[in-house]
Every structure is written in structure tokens, then in C-alpha cells.
Scaffold this motif. Sequence first.
Motif, PDB file in Angstrom:
ATOM      1  N   ARG A 157      -0.778   3.457  -0.234  1.00  0.00           N
ATOM      2  CA  ARG A 157      -0.501   2.436  -0.890  1.00  0.00           C
ATOM      3  C   ARG A 157       0.982   2.256  -1.298  1.00  0.00           C
ATOM      4  O   ARG A 157       1.657   0.894  -1.468  1.00  0.00           O
ATOM      5  N   GLU A 181       4.426  -1.519  -6.800  1.00  0.00           N
ATOM      6  CA  GLU A 181       3.619   0.143  -6.911  1.00  0.00           C
ATOM      7  C   GLU A 181       4.151   1.050  -8.134  1.00  0.00           C
ATOM      8  O   GLU A 181       4.021   2.379  -8.121  1.00  0.00           O
ATOM      9  N   VAL A 240       0.453   6.878  -6.988  1.00  0.00           N
ATOM     10  CA  VAL A 240      -0.566   5.921  -6.442  1.00  0.00           C
ATOM     11  C   VAL A 240      -1.381   7.505  -5.096  1.00  0.00           C
ATOM     12  O   VAL A 240      -0.666   8.049  -4.694  1.00  0.00           O
ATOM     13  N   ALA A 274       3.793   8.984  -3.459  1.00  0.00           N
ATOM     14  CA  ALA A 274       2.946   9.236  -3.642  1.00  0.00           C
ATOM     15  C   ALA A 274       2.526   9.651  -5.069  1.00  0.00           C
ATOM     16  O   ALA A 274       1.609   9.342  -6.318  1.00  0.00           O
ATOM     17  N   PRO A 333       4.759   1.581   0.514  1.00  0.00           N
ATOM     18  CA  PRO A 333       5.186   0.971   1.853  1.00  0.00           C
ATOM     19  C   PRO A 333       5.993   1.190   2.318  1.00  0.00           C
ATOM     20  O   PRO A 333       6.732   2.257   2.708  1.00  0.00           O
ATOM     21  N   ALA A 335       6.133  -5.076  -3.139  1.00  0.00           N
ATOM     22  CA  ALA A 335       5.120  -4.298  -3.199  1.00  0.00           C
ATOM     23  C   ALA A 335       5.940  -2.952  -3.381  1.00  0.00           C
ATOM     24  O   ALA A 335       4.481  -2.097  -4.263  1.00  0.00           O
ATOM     25  N   TYR A 336       6.660  -2.785  -2.779  1.00  0.00           N
ATOM     26  CA  TYR A 336       7.288  -1.625  -3.198  1.00  0.00           C
ATOM     27  C   TYR A 336       7.602  -0.823  -5.339  1.00  0.00           C
ATOM     28  O   TYR A 336       7.683  -0.182  -5.857  1.00  0.00           O
TER      29      TYR A 336
END
Lengths: 211, 553
Positions: free
Chosen positions: A137, A161, A133, A128, A139, A157-158
Motif C-alpha cells: 500500500r 495511508e 499497513v 509499512a 505509494p 495516497a500517501y
Amino acid sequence: MANPLPVLVRLHLTGLRVLLVFTVVCGLAYPLLITGIAQLAFSHQANGSQLKQGGRVVGSDLLGQSFDLPKKNPADPNEQAQPDPRWFQPRPSAAGAGYDPTASGASNLGPNSADLLKAVQARRAAVAAFDGVAPGRVPPDALTASGSGLDRDISPAYAEEQVDRVAKARGLDPDRVRQLVADHRTGRTLGFLGDPRVDVLALNLALARQG
Amino acid sequence: MNPTLAGFLQALALVAALALSHRPLGDYLAHTLTSAKHLRVERGVYRLIGVNGDSEQTWSSYLRSVLAFSAVSVLFLYAFLRLQNHLWLSLGFPAVKPATAWNTAASFVTNTNWQSYSGESAMGHLVQMAGLAVQNFLSAAVGIAVLAALIRGFRRNLTDRVGNFWVDLVRVTWRVLLPASVVLAIVFVAAGMVENLHAAAQVTTLSGGGQSIPGGPVASQEVIKELGTNGGGFYNANSAHPFENPNPLTNWLEVYLLLVISFSLPRTFGTMVGDHRQGYAIVAVMALFWVASAALLTYFEWQHSGTALQAAGAATEGKEVRFGIAGSALFASSTTLTSTGAVNAAHDSLTPLGGGVAVFDMMLGEIAPGGTGSGLYGMLVLAVVAVFVAGLMVGRTPEYLGKKLGGREIKFASLYILTTPAVVLIGTGVAMTFRSERAAILNSGPHGFSEVLYAFTSCANNNGSAFAGLTVTSTWWNTALGLVMLFGRLLPMVFVLALAGSLAQQHPVPVTAGTLPTHRPLFVGMLSGVVLIVVGLTYFPALALGPLAEGLH
């Protein structure tokens, strides 16, 4: 003429002869035949799906790699490798020091393992902060090591991100990087086999071509 | 598409493919095991090994051949492993240590393929292909041979002959396993698996680090590893390794291959005893357990219980992104129900109850559908027990397929079903009493006990998968588990062949109104109950200490 050897000895000799015959047939002829055909017809795959960049082999299309910054002191085995913000990062790896094909394997930590829990929490905080982020969030695949330690794929998703961080580090337009991620997204095979994923290695290779 | 539907379709496609191959493969196997004609090549082999292909053996002679062949195989493979540094393609690896060599030899000869070594850092290419992979073929064929003898016992009357072991072994290997492997190995290479004799290549990666790209005759070994329900990986990560299982399609194909022979053998049985309905009843029981196990395991993995997995948000630890949760769970369930033991995910990191399903699958005795041959002979022994239990309920002498099940037959069947649990539970108990051996455990609490229980269950049932956190490289673990694998493989074979001999000698009994039909749903239900109660519940206390304690916490 009667056979001079006791029955039990003869039986074992028969067994040995069968074993030798099949060692030649299944253990030598068969793999050599397959190797021959493979080298002729599918030499790319048979030799490890080598990936080239500028004429230089940079790995295998199938094996994940680490994308870390060079160590400050390469001789120090205790120095933790730091992720390089200019690359999309793969999953954590339990293979050797990370993505080491001479030591493929998993962490083998159980679902209630305190060590695994600690690792997951630490990774969530680190990823993060690194990607800028919210911790929520990040994953699951970014927090857990794969079975082989050589997984080249991450979840879409990763990948999404990580877009802003990569774009910033490379001075690229985030939308262009986002488009690159979308181009490297693979859906389920035949619509129902496996999970949607992004090949980190191919994505980074495309990124390198962008300059 | 949502993941649940995708997972369901994946399993459905598998069921369809298995159903399609059931008849042709089952009938081809039956033909292979019963044909009076020898191929020219086979006649040449019989001359070479000094066997008369037209002669048949008594059950005891058949058994002695199995045992002699196993003994020679263990010694040969042990010597091979010990001497690998003097042979070609050793890649510079030293001789395998005595305890590991013993364990590995016992493991591959018994169709277990438990691995206390790591392929990429211990085994040269020659020992992999000409030592280990040869046993992948032969141990699978031995299982089918012993099954053939048992089926002949049911089929024949008033004879002391149950077939010729050497003929069965040669035919299954030459006519079934080898041709299938040749075709499928090429498919596997095309899909991305490596097949070469190179040492690892050193490359500089994209970001400037170093990586070594391993080589090896992988595809050729991978096929027979699944098809023969062996499971020994070329590399440490087994079927999770991208070179052993590059994409979701190869993953699906591997699951299909490790199931296909065992799910087709009931057809072989039906064809050989002249009543296909008998085969369908057996395959129904197998399918019932397989479907239940796959559904439960997938469900538990989706639930991702466990503090660490909850914190991560999904049960992705030890699993590959390309296979997903469903592709990993389906593999885990199929590999533990077939005695294969190949893994595409780390079983130690499965959820508590998901891992519990995996260990329970093995505890059923590898019968649904089980290993090649061994799965069906195990199931037939349980069918004998089921018929006996039914007979007790109505007070009749039980009979199965026209054979009376008297005291002698029931004794052999009972010994069969008692052997494996005894080996598992005594072994686990002994290991847990030694403080020094308990040090091999990685995870703490009930999960640590599960690692030990899993190891003994896997070895005694000749599965070979592991809760790999357990460090099994010490002399004690290598020796103990080597013995467990041999006991778990060979003792049941003794009882199966004795049962075959005893059945073959009998007069047939005519079917009467009082005979229990063994092809109806009623029997499918009875047999399933016997499997669950007689076999499964034997382990209940041990399960309660491990996976259940962890899962219900």
C-alpha cells in the motif's frame, strides 16, 4: 589624431566598457528595482512566504520540513533521526540530513542503482511497519527522494495511508483526520497542470491547531 | 482527469502559447535587428563605449569583437568570483577556488551555465546578480547577434559588411531581454519566488528542529535564466527548488520562457530574408523534434523501467510531487533541446531511455529549437548541408536563399558540424582513460559511462544540465570542462561568421526551375533526415555504450 593604442587593445577596452555598463544596468539596477517592487507589493512572497504559528516563524510555506522525534543524544552525528508518529511524514529527502535548504538537491542515483533499490526496499518495509499497513500500500513518493530534497508535498495516497497512525498517536478520531487530509488536497492547477497533492506542512499545521 | 490527458493538455497549451507569440516576438526581434534608428539611451551607451552605432563590420571584425568581448567577460567574472569575499553581500562565503572560478566564468559566458558549485553554499548575492546574472543577459544576446550576422549574410549581396556586433548586443539586451525580464520577474515574485538581499533566516520548525530559510534576488535571476536559455540555478536544486519554481503554473511558465525566443527566431529569419515560408519550414523541423522528444521522454518516464524504479512503482526518484511525471518530463525534454540546462528533476535518476532521450536531445547540437540565436544558426548551417546533400543527389550546384553553396561555404558548414562531436567524443574518451578521473562517477556500469558522456555532451553543446552524480569539483574536471565549453561555443561561432561573410559577398543567383524549394514539406523532411543522420548518428556508438546498453538490458 591617431589613437595610440593598438586595435586589439582598443577592442578589449570597448568590450570591458560594454560589460561595465551592463553590469550596472542588468546586474545592479534591474535586480534592485525588482527587489524594491517585490518588497513593496509582494513582501510576503519576496521574503520566503514565512509561515507563522502563535506569532513565531516556523518555516516557509514553500519548503518541506522534517517531522522527527528529538534525538536521544543531539551531539551524536551518527544517530539516525526517527519519524515522529504524531505528524504526517514527508517524502525521503537527499538535502543534507533531510530537508536542509543549505544543501538542496537529489540523490542522483540511477534507475538501476543497487543503492537506490536497497533504499526503496528498506523504506517500504519501514513505512509499512510505522504506519501499520501492508507493504504493497506504500505509494512511490513515500519511497523516493525528490529533486530538491525540499518537497513539501506528498501524494493524496500517501497522506491517506498515514491517517490511522496519526489519529492513534494523537488520540483523535480517524474520520476527523481523514477529513483534514481531504481539506488539504490540491487538484491539478487549471485541471491539467501538475499532479494532485497534499501539502504536508499545511496539513501538520492544521493538525497542531486541533491540539 | 487522467494523467495522460492532463500531460497532453499541458503540452498542447504550450504549443498554443508558443504559436501565439511566434509572429509578434519574431517580428519585434527582426525590427530590433534591422531598424536604422537608435534609441536615445542607446546613443548614450555608444558614446560611453566609444562605438559608432552607424558603422558596420566585416565578418572578421565582427568575430574579433565577439572574441574580445568573451575574453574580457571571462576574466572579469573570474576576478569577481575570486574576490567575492572582499565585496558586499558575500554572506561570509570565501573566495571561489581558482579551478571552480575558471569553470564558472567559462560556463556563464558561453551560455552553458554548467555548475560545479552549489549556489546556496558558495555564492554571495552580489556575485550572483552582478556577476553571473549579467552573463545570463549578455551571453543570450551574443547568440542572437551572431545569428543576425548570418541572416544578413543570406540577405545581402556584394558586400563585406555583416552588421555591428556592439549595436546588436546592446539592442537585444536593452530592447528585448531587459524589458521582458522586468515584467516577468514581478509575475514570478507574485507567484511565490523570493526576491530579497537577506542572508538565510534561522527558524525553529513545527516539530522543534532547526531550518535555515535562504534569501536572495532569485526571481530576477530566474526569469533571464529561462528566457536567455541559460539554466544556471540560484540554488543547487535549480528549478526543482520551491523558491525557484513554487508551483505547476510557474513550472509551465518556465518551460514556455525557455522555448519562446528560440521558437520565434525562425520568424525573425523569415522576415529578414523577405520570405516567411522559409521561417515556417525551419520552425516545422524544430517542432517535429521537440514534439517527438517530449512524447518519448514522457512515455519512458511513465514506463519507469529500471530495477529500483520498478521496486518503487513509479519514476518518482528525483522528481517533485507538484510537477508530476509529465511536468518533469516536459521540462527535461525542453531544457535539453534548448541549451538551457535548467532542471526541475534529477536527470541522473531519469529512466535509462528517458535519460537517453535527454542526452540525444543535446547531441543534435541544440538546434530544435536550441539556445537563443545559437539554435537557429546551428539549424541554418544544417539547412546548408541539407541543400548540399540534395544537390549531390541530382548533380546540381546547390543554392539556398539565392546564394550558391560552393566549396568554401560547405567547408565552413562541415567544420561547424564536426567541431562539437569531436570535442564531446575526444573529451569523453580522454576522461574514461584516467582511472583517477573515473573515480568521479557515482553510479556503476553503463549508467556511470552515461554520466561522463552526459557531462561532455552538455558542456560542448553549452547546455549545462548534468547527470549530477558525477563529482566535477576537482581541478581536472573543472579545467577540462571549462575548455570544452569555450571550444563548443566559440569555434562554431567562428565558422558561422566566416560563412556569413562568404555569403554576403556573393552575387545573387536567380531562382530557376531546377532550384530546390526550401519551404516545402519535402525540404522539411530532408532537413530532419540530415539532422538525424548527419548529427545524431555520429554519437550512436557512444549512446550504445551508455543509455542504450542500460535501457535494453
